[in-house]
Write a protein that holds these residues in place. Structure first.
Motif, PDB file in Angstrom:
ATOM      1  N   LYS A  33       0.835  -1.206   0.000  1.00 13.44           N
ATOM      2  CA  LYS A  33       0.000   0.000   0.000  1.00 13.44           C
ATOM      3  C   LYS A  33       0.869   1.255   0.000  1.00 13.44           C
ATOM      4  O   LYS A  33       0.628   2.186  -0.771  1.00 13.44           O
ATOM      5  N   ALA A  54      -5.690   3.760  -5.538  1.00 10.92           N
ATOM      6  CA  ALA A  54      -6.456   2.665  -4.934  1.00 10.92           C
ATOM      7  C   ALA A  54      -5.708   1.361  -5.168  1.00 10.92           C
ATOM      8  O   ALA A  54      -4.795   1.295  -5.993  1.00 10.92           O
ATOM      9  N   GLN A  94      -6.702  -2.898  -5.596  1.00 14.64           N
ATOM     10  CA  GLN A  94      -7.772  -3.874  -5.780  1.00 14.64           C
ATOM     11  C   GLN A  94      -7.168  -5.269  -5.873  1.00 14.64           C
ATOM     12  O   GLN A  94      -6.171  -5.479  -6.549  1.00 14.64           O
ATOM     13  N   TRP A 106      -6.725  -9.104   4.886  1.00 17.64           N
ATOM     14  CA  TRP A 106      -6.966  -7.976   3.982  1.00 17.64           C
ATOM     15  C   TRP A 106      -8.040  -7.046   4.568  1.00 17.64           C
ATOM     16  O   TRP A 106      -7.927  -5.832   4.453  1.00 17.64           O
ATOM     17  N   GLN A 107      -9.052  -7.603   5.211  1.00 18.31           N
ATOM     18  CA  GLN A 107     -10.058  -6.754   5.847  1.00 18.31           C
ATOM     19  C   GLN A 107      -9.444  -5.951   7.003  1.00 18.31           C
ATOM     20  O   GLN A 107      -9.717  -4.763   7.146  1.00 18.31           O
ATOM     21  N   GLY A 113      -7.773  -2.902   5.889  1.00 20.19           N
ATOM     22  CA  GLY A 113      -8.607  -1.838   5.354  1.00 20.19           C
ATOM     23  C   GLY A 113      -9.285  -2.124   4.031  1.00 20.19           C
ATOM     24  O   GLY A 113      -9.942  -1.248   3.473  1.00 20.19           O
ATOM     25  N   PHE A 114      -9.163  -3.338   3.514  1.00 19.09           N
ATOM     26  CA  PHE A 114      -9.810  -3.680   2.246  1.00 19.09           C
ATOM     27  C   PHE A 114     -11.252  -4.115   2.501  1.00 19.09           C
ATOM     28  O   PHE A 114     -11.536  -4.831   3.461  1.00 19.09           O
ATOM     29  N   ALA A 115     -12.131  -3.672   1.631  1.00 14.16           N
ATOM     30  CA  ALA A 115     -13.543  -4.049   1.710  1.00 14.16           C
ATOM     31  C   ALA A 115     -13.854  -5.046   0.600  1.00 14.16           C
ATOM     32  O   ALA A 115     -13.288  -4.964  -0.500  1.00 14.16           O
ATOM     33  N   GLN A 170      -9.453  -1.004  -1.780  1.00 15.81           N
ATOM     34  CA  GLN A 170      -9.176   0.045  -0.798  1.00 15.81           C
ATOM     35  C   GLN A 170      -8.781   1.327  -1.521  1.00 15.81           C
ATOM     36  O   GLN A 170      -7.933   1.310  -2.425  1.00 15.81           O
ATOM     37  N   ASP A 171      -9.382   2.419  -1.112  1.00 10.78           N
ATOM     38  CA  ASP A 171      -9.021   3.754  -1.589  1.00 10.78           C
ATOM     39  C   ASP A 171      -7.754   4.168  -0.844  1.00 10.78           C
ATOM     40  O   ASP A 171      -7.770   4.297   0.379  1.00 10.78           O
ATOM     41  N   GLN A 230      -5.978   2.969   6.799  1.00 14.66           N
ATOM     42  CA  GLN A 230      -7.306   2.447   7.127  1.00 14.66           C
ATOM     43  C   GLN A 230      -7.255   1.096   7.816  1.00 14.66           C
ATOM     44  O   GLN A 230      -8.258   0.427   7.913  1.00 14.66           O
ATOM     45  N   GLY A 231      -6.139   0.605   8.207  1.00 10.72           N
ATOM     46  CA  GLY A 231      -6.118  -0.756   8.719  1.00 10.72           C
ATOM     47  C   GLY A 231      -5.405  -0.945   9.964  1.00 10.72           C
ATOM     48  O   GLY A 231      -4.702  -0.492  10.630  1.00 10.72           O
TER      49      GLY A 231
END
Length: 173
Positions: free
Chosen positions: A108, A118, A120, A135-136, A139-141, A165-166, A172-173
């Motif tokens: 990242k 981003a 993906q 991965w969640q 911060g990955f959705a 993830q943006d 975010q994680g």
């Protein structure tokens, strides 16, 4: 080279790393449980795929021992070239030591540094629960589900997930 607080150092992969990289990839590919790669892929084909443009390959080390690998690069060209993609593999004996987490955070950061907006993951096998969870946490959705898209050697047809993830919104994680 970057080193995290757990002593995981990540650096670009070198041609001299090919034997170790293959030793990590081979059992993963032969198992056929997580990658859309032929289970009988040759060493040369696997390494060519891992090092293919536009990806940059990295290794993760602790005390000079390579324990994990990644490659990161553009997911698609043209109007989608601002979205990165990455793949990861950890040596079986090194699982649970924070190698994969260090590799995803490095991916990242590297992608942000290269101007990607981003990241993906196009095809995360849903039965790979450890990866999905990691991965969640990073911060990955899950933004998509492909029903019965992967023929798992033990479970039969299982779903594949698209995770996103943006990278412009900071950590975010």
């Amino acid at each position: 080279m970057t080193t995290n607080s757990r002593g995981v150092a990540i650096r670009p992969a070198l041609p001299s790393d090919h034997d170790v990289i293959w030793s990590i990839l081979e059992p993963v590919y032969r198992a056929g449980e997580t990658y859309c790669i032929p289970r009988d892929i040759s060493r040369d084909e696997a390494l060519a795929d891992w090092f293919v443009e536009p990806f940059t390959a990295f290794v993760a080390e602790i005390d000079g021992e390579i324990l994990g690998i990644s490659h990161v690069g553009r997911n698609r060209p043209g109007p989608a070239s601002h979205v990165a993609n990455a793949s990861f593999a950890t040596a079986p004996a090194a699982r649970g030591r924070g190698i994969a987490r260090a590799l995803v955070e490095h991916a990242k950061d590297w992608a942000r540094g290269q101007g990607f907006r981003a990241m993906q993951f196009n095809f995360v096998v849903s039965s790979n629960a450890d990866a999905v969870h990691l991965w969640q946490k990073a911060g990955f959705a899950i933004v998509g589900r492909l029903p019965a898209a992967f023929d798992h050697p033990t479970h039969g047809y299982v779903d594949a997930l698209v995770m996103f993830q943006d990278l412009t919104k900071g950590e975010q994680g």
